[in-house]
Write a protein that holds these residues in place. Structure first.
Motif, PDB file in Angstrom:
ATOM      1  N   GLY A  12       0.823  -1.216   0.000  1.00 18.32           N
ATOM      2  CA  GLY A  12       0.000   0.000   0.000  1.00 18.32           C
ATOM      3  C   GLY A  12       0.848   1.254   0.000  1.00 18.32           C
ATOM      4  O   GLY A  12       1.963   1.267   0.505  1.00 18.32           O
ATOM      5  N   ILE A  13       0.290   2.285  -0.581  1.00 15.40           N
ATOM      6  CA  ILE A  13       0.902   3.612  -0.457  1.00 15.40           C
ATOM      7  C   ILE A  13      -0.216   4.543  -0.027  1.00 15.40           C
ATOM      8  O   ILE A  13      -1.220   4.697  -0.730  1.00 15.40           O
ATOM      9  N   TYR A  14      -0.040   5.128   1.134  1.00 12.18           N
ATOM     10  CA  TYR A  14      -1.019   6.072   1.662  1.00 12.18           C
ATOM     11  C   TYR A  14      -0.525   7.463   1.305  1.00 12.18           C
ATOM     12  O   TYR A  14       0.645   7.759   1.450  1.00 12.18           O
ATOM     13  N   ASN A  15      -1.450   8.277   0.837  1.00 11.00           N
ATOM     14  CA  ASN A  15      -1.094   9.664   0.506  1.00 11.00           C
ATOM     15  C   ASN A  15      -0.018   9.700  -0.581  1.00 11.00           C
ATOM     16  O   ASN A  15       1.075  10.227  -0.407  1.00 11.00           O
ATOM     17  N   VAL A  16      -0.364   9.126  -1.725  1.00  7.74           N
ATOM     18  CA  VAL A  16       0.570   8.945  -2.834  1.00  7.74           C
ATOM     19  C   VAL A  16       1.298  10.217  -3.245  1.00  7.74           C
ATOM     20  O   VAL A  16       2.506  10.161  -3.518  1.00  7.74           O
ATOM     21  N   TYR A  17       0.609  11.346  -3.340  1.00  8.79           N
ATOM     22  CA  TYR A  17       1.328  12.545  -3.776  1.00  8.79           C
ATOM     23  C   TYR A  17       1.826  13.389  -2.604  1.00  8.79           C
ATOM     24  O   TYR A  17       2.094  14.573  -2.741  1.00  8.79           O
ATOM     25  N   ASN A  18       1.944  12.724  -1.430  1.00  5.36           N
ATOM     26  CA  ASN A  18       2.628  13.349  -0.295  1.00  5.36           C
ATOM     27  C   ASN A  18       2.111  14.739   0.068  1.00  5.36           C
ATOM     28  O   ASN A  18       2.878  15.660   0.312  1.00  5.36           O
ATOM     29  N   ARG A  19       0.795  14.867   0.119  1.00 10.68           N
ATOM     30  CA  ARG A  19       0.284  16.177   0.510  1.00 10.68           C
ATOM     31  C   ARG A  19       0.358  16.308   2.031  1.00 10.68           C
ATOM     32  O   ARG A  19      -0.075  15.438   2.759  1.00 10.68           O
TER      33      ARG A  19
END
Lengths: 791, 281
Positions: free
Chosen positions: A747-754
């Protein structure tokens, strides 16, 4: 009262015509593990007679003599079709088999079973299947029921890192959170990072956002009814997972030669072990663990016993300077009894406790606080016939609050022993509810709950001058504590104040075509215990307080109306709901209120009112290769707190102001796509208006420091919150004969790193002297890997 | 108490890759409200005759200067018992001074400020304070066992309701450190207050080192001032703390009886103070 009189003749008329009708009843279970199935559709083909099984898998249908085709269906399982001749009362138990074809084919769920959802007057409810929840991508790969319900319309929370959740603009303490009927007071671990529910031990989750049935009472905004699995009664099984933050293991199996089963599940976090690698941080620890237990025994076909338990803990340690631990524990004994095929009853005896402890060694202080309740509930449902069902019952809860004992940990400690008054209370409720099919198209549910709350003695009551615990100081323009003029003593068992409330509940549905209906509901609910919190986020220092002489019960009125549609050509369903909720006696705090260690909280609170209204839109696709939902809520939640008995204008000059959970727009999409047999991809996309905050409106100097001046409460907003999550589930071998089944979840949470602001605080930089706004963001981009297994 | 939660929260922060950043934000401006810093502190062992009152106006939050000085105001302090008036002279730089103030423990005084056709009135009583019994240093009293903290000790009188303000400032630092103390939980006991600094690369803060000079003050304050300063300290020290209370306007005791909405920020306080200086070894 009048409603009850109306019911009696209706009741008799049905009773009299029952002579040539017979009852079919039974329990629906899962063939693989013997778990009872909650919410399976049981109906007679080509008729309008049918219902959903209850929490214990029970159904009862009374029909005129004849030949019928009985169909049992439930999402993800093969349908059962059985021809039966009904000429006497019969018992049929069924076991549903999980569908093997779930991946490649669109499952056509029979039309009649869909219509049961369109027909029922129950609205504002979401039932989440644990399988669906397990597919949603989550931070750190930790399946979290509370985060999943926030993807539904009308449900939000106060930002990452804040405990609890908010339903339809309501506060965190207005949700009744039940785990197998035991009240859970703090539903989050570690300040809201994780929930207390271990998904491996959970079977069903049902959230009522409105139109709350009379069998529930005590919280004005919602009911989150979480049911644990019973345990595999056919064979021993092991389920678990190893994740980035925590790991879980659950063992279940049959007992008493398949007449019973048990489940023991544990979960613990271990990231604090990584702290040991750092020289600076090695003396610190942050962890949580929980343990879920359940066992049941079928005495005979009409009697079943259940024993459930939960124990969870959070521990926070900062060297030897301070340590903080808190958690919920509960135990529950239940007895299902079926009277004469038509009456299903459940008796529960429940114990529940929430406690926390704070030890600060630098000042040699030990603070302990807890809330304990003992609860007896008796719920019955009378399945009279296919047009009329009645459920009724009673509940009694005895509360014991220990808001805090402050102890010095040594003789040289500067702290004196201090105990906040122990509080006791009794909350009782009795209810009756009818589900009435007036015509084939028009269904009605109406009921009444009568609740009573008595604040019991055993503590002194502080008396204030002019009966004003808090008073407006005209000269300084602020609210201050009132003057104490004495104390009145109340004995144990003596009532200091008693409240009672009639809580009518009504909902109706009108089906104007095969696949669509319109519904409306009204519910009046009283809430007698309140969570006091003056911080922007709920903390473990927040204390539950019962109503009494100075604290009124909260009372809500909620109206809702909705439109529901199941599309025939594609497996989509749509629901649009509008709600309006007002709550009287919603407490708010005077400026600068200090709640910690405050034995007289009535000196810092004012009574206000709140209102929330909104429009919710939900589109779901539950079957096929691609499943998901799209939710959008447009809403407003505000509060007004006048001076009242204390005098003065009130908070914010007596004007309406945003409540802390007001979110104008709340939009989310969640979807899962079964790409191949081995790979499933899923995604979440969330967008929300920023939370209301209080910003500074100027600066000035005092004591050589720059001071921020603050003005209107909650008049500004944090920046909008949005993020995208992705996850992929990889199942290496799917040979059905393999006993060991494993899957990897990437999983990747908050893909665009906001960097979503959890809070923005203002202060002077101690080195440069300049004013700065500091944004705290909890989660940047967080990748994770979890391995889940089943044996 | 709240400070504890900041530390606990920081620990969680480190694990969860959360972060704090300085950001640009638009904030509103409430107007040039008058600010009265009338701190009449009587240092023990002196006459307390020389006192200064500062007047300024509130400026927009992100402006470079926080002080907008006020000139041409009339400032006087009246002893409520004998009605003697002490006039404070305008130094034309925002400060108004006098060498004629007569402090009396337990006496109530009234402040009158006239500026821009508005009159501001405040009343307070001079609160006494016990002496600082002892000052020393250690490393094991504080949160971080590896850094030095400076400790002060004083005995809280058991028969009274007492409130204190302690102020520590290391001479090299720009800003002081303030603590508000109420005797609610410590009544009648010997109280220890420590002042500790940590090494923090991000903010540039440095621990206390031998040779550092720390100025220490212990003020006896009224209950009303305690409520005021407690809130001020909480709101101005809680950077990045999600457990902070909802911020509120810091209403002091400087009222405008003819035009109540046009009150002044700041406070008129009358305290007795024990001052000392400590050199870290």
């Amino acid at each position: 009262m009048k409603k009850l009189f109306f019911l009696i003749p209706v009741f008799f008329s049905f009773f009299l015509s029952a002579q040539d009708r017979y009852t079919v009843n039974g329990i629906i279970k899962d063939a693989e593990n013997g778990e009872t199935v909650f919410g399976a559709s049981v109906y007679f083909k080509n008729t309008t007679i049918g219902l959903l099984t209850n929490e214990y898998g029970f159904y009862s249908l009374t029909v005129p003599k004849g030949n019928y085709t009985l169909i049992i269906s439930y999402m993800g399982y093969d349908e059962i079709v059985k021809e039966i001749l009904i000429d006497k009362d019969q018992k049929f138990d069924f076991e549903l088999i999980e569908s093997a074809t779930e991946l490649n084919e669109v499952i056509v769920v029979a039309e009649e079973s869909e219509r049961v959802n369109i027909k029922t007057p129950q609205m504002s409810v979401a039932k989440l299947n644990i399988g669906t929840i397990k597919k949603m991508p989550v931070v750190f790969g930790e399946i979290d029921i509370l985060k999943s319900i926030q993807l539904l319309p009308g449900v939000t929370n106060n930002g990452e890192g804040s405990s609890g959740f908010n339903v339809r603009g309501g506060a965190v303490d207005q949700n009744l959170v039940l785990l197998d009927e035991a009240i859970i007071y703090n539903s989050s671990h570690l300040f809201g990072f994780f929930s207390v529910f271990n998904a491996d031990a959970i079977k069903d989750v049902k959230l009522y956002k409105g139109s709350i049935p009379p069998r529930f009472g005590g919280r004005v905004s919602s009911v989150l009814d979480v049911r644990q699995k019973d345990g595999n009664s056919k064979r021993y099984a092991l389920t678990g997972g190893i994740g980035t933050i925590s790991s879980r293991l659950a063992i279940e199996g049959p007992l008493f030669k398949e007449k019973g089963s048990f489940l023991v599940a544990g979960r613990g976090s271990y990231m604090h072990l990584f702290l040991k690698l750092s020289e600076e941080l090695k003396d610190n620890a942050v962890y949580f663990y929980d343990l879920n237990l359940k066992s049941n025994y079928e005495l005979d076909e009409n009697n079943r016993l259940y024993l459930s338990g939960y124990f969870g803990r959070d521990v926070l340690k900062f060297g030897t300077s301070f340590s903080n631990s808190y958690g919920n524990s509960s135990g529950n004994l239940r007895w299902n009894h079926i009277f004469n095929d038509k009456i299903f009853s459940n008796l529960s005896l429940i114990y529940s406790k929430y406690d926390y402890q704070l030890e600060i060694n630098v000042v040699q202080l030990d603070w302990i606080s807890d809330i304990i309740n003992y609860n007896l509930k008796y719920d019955l449902k009378y399945y009279i016939n296919d047009k009329f069902n009645l459920d009724f019952g009673l509940s009694g809860i005895y509360y014991n609050f220990h808001p805090g004992v402050i102890k010095p940990t040594s003789e040289t400690s500067p702290i004196n022993f201090f105990e906040l008054d122990e509080k006791r209370a009794f909350e009782g409720g009795v209810y009756i509810n009818a589900e009435h099919k007036i015509t084939n198209r028009f269904n009605l549910q109406y009921g009444l709950r009568l609740s009573v709350f008595s604040r019991l003695g055993g503590e002194p009551l502080t008396i204030y001058e002019n009966d004003q615990p808090v008073v407006y100081n005209e000269i300084l323009g602020i609210y201050e504590s009132g003057t104490i003029i004495g104390q009145e003593n109340y004995d144990l068992g003596e009532s200091m104040k008693t409240f009672n409330n009639f809580e009518p509940r009504l909902s109706l549905s009108y089906q104007f075509s095969e696949n669509s209906s319109i519904k409306a509901s009204y519910a009046k609910i009283a809430q007698y215990i309140h969570l006091l919190s003056n911080t922007t986020n709920v903390t473990p220092l927040d204390v539950w307080t019962p109503s009494g002489v100075y604290v009124e019960p909260q009372q809500s009125d909620q109206f809702a109306i909705g439109y529901f549609k199941d599309f025939k050509k594609s497996p989509l369903n749509l629901s649009i709901e509008a709600y309006y909720k007002t709550i009287d006696n919603r407490i708010d705090y005077i400026d600068g209120a200090n709640l910690i260690g405050n034995n007289n909280i009535e000196t810092v609170i004012l009574n206000g009112e709140s209102r929330a209204y909104g429009l919710e839109f939900l589109l779901q696709k539950n079957t096929g290769k691609f499943t998901g939902m799209l939710a959008y809520t447009l809403s407003r939640s505000e509060q007004r707190t006048l001076g009242g008995n204390a005098g003065g204008p009130g908070i914010n000059n007596g004007d309406w102001y945003n409540s802390a959970y007001d979110r104008t727009h709340d939009f989310s999409i969640t979807g899962a796509y079964n790409f191949t047999e081995k790979w499933t991809f899923s995604t979440n996309l969330v967008f929300q208006t920023g939370r209301p905050v209080t910003y500074p409106n100027g600066q000035y100097e005092y004591e050589g420091m720059t001071i921020a001046s603050y003005d209107e409460r909650n008049a500004n907003r944090l920046p909008a919150y949005h993020r995208l999550d992705l996850s992929a589930i990889f199942t290496p071998n799917r040979k059905p004969n393999n006993r060991w089944k494993g899957e990897f979840v990437f999983g990747i949470y908050n893909v665009y790193n906001r960097k979503n602001a959890a809070s923005i605080t203002f202060g002077q930089n101690r080195e440069t002297g300049e004013n700065e706004a500091t944004r705290t963001a909890i989660f940047g981009i967080v990748p994770s890997v979890t391995y889940n297994f089943k044996f | 108490m709240k400070k504890i939660f900041i530390y606990g929260y920081l620990v969680i922060n480190l694990i969860f890759s959360s972060c704090t950043d300085v950001v640009d934000v638009d904030v509103p401006y409430g107007g040039p409200r008058l600010v009265i810093e009338a701190s009449l502190d009587w240092e023990k062992g002196t006459t307390g005759n020389e006192q200064t009152i500062k007047l300024s106006k509130m400026t927009p939050y992100f402006d470079d200067y926080s002080i907008d000085i006020v000139q041409g105001a009339s400032v006087k302090v009246i002893n409520d018992n004998n009605n003697s008036v002490v006039q404070f002279m305008d130094q034309n730089n925002g400060s108004y001074t006098t060498s004629d103030f007569v402090p009396v423990v337990g006496q109530s005084y009234t402040l009158e400020v006239a500026y821009n056709d508005e009159t501001y009135i405040a009343k307070e009583t001079l609160t006494p304070v016990v002496d600082i019994a002892k000052v020393d240093q250690s490393t094991e009293n504080g949160f971080d066992k590896n850094v030095i903290e400076v400790n002060i000790y004083f005995f809280d009188p058991v028969d009274e309701e007492n409130y204190y303000l302690t102020k520590f400032q290391e001479r090299k630092d720009l800003l002081p450190t303030l603590y508000d103390i109420s005797d609610e939980f410590i009544n009648g006991n010997e109280m220890l207050v420590f002042f500790e600094k940590f090494n923090n690369e991000d903010t540039g803060e440095q621990e206390l080192l031998p040779g550092d000079i720390v100025d220490i003050e212990l003020y006896g304050i009224s209950k009303t001032y305690y409520n005021y300063i407690r809130l001020l300290i909480e709101q101005n020290g809680d950077v990045g703390n999600p457990f902070s209370s909802v911020p509120a306007p810091l209403r002091g005791n400087c009222t405008n009886p003819d035009n109540p909405d046009n009150f002044a920020w700041g406070y008129f306080r009358l305290t007795q103070v024990d001052r000392t200086t400590y050199i870290v070894e």
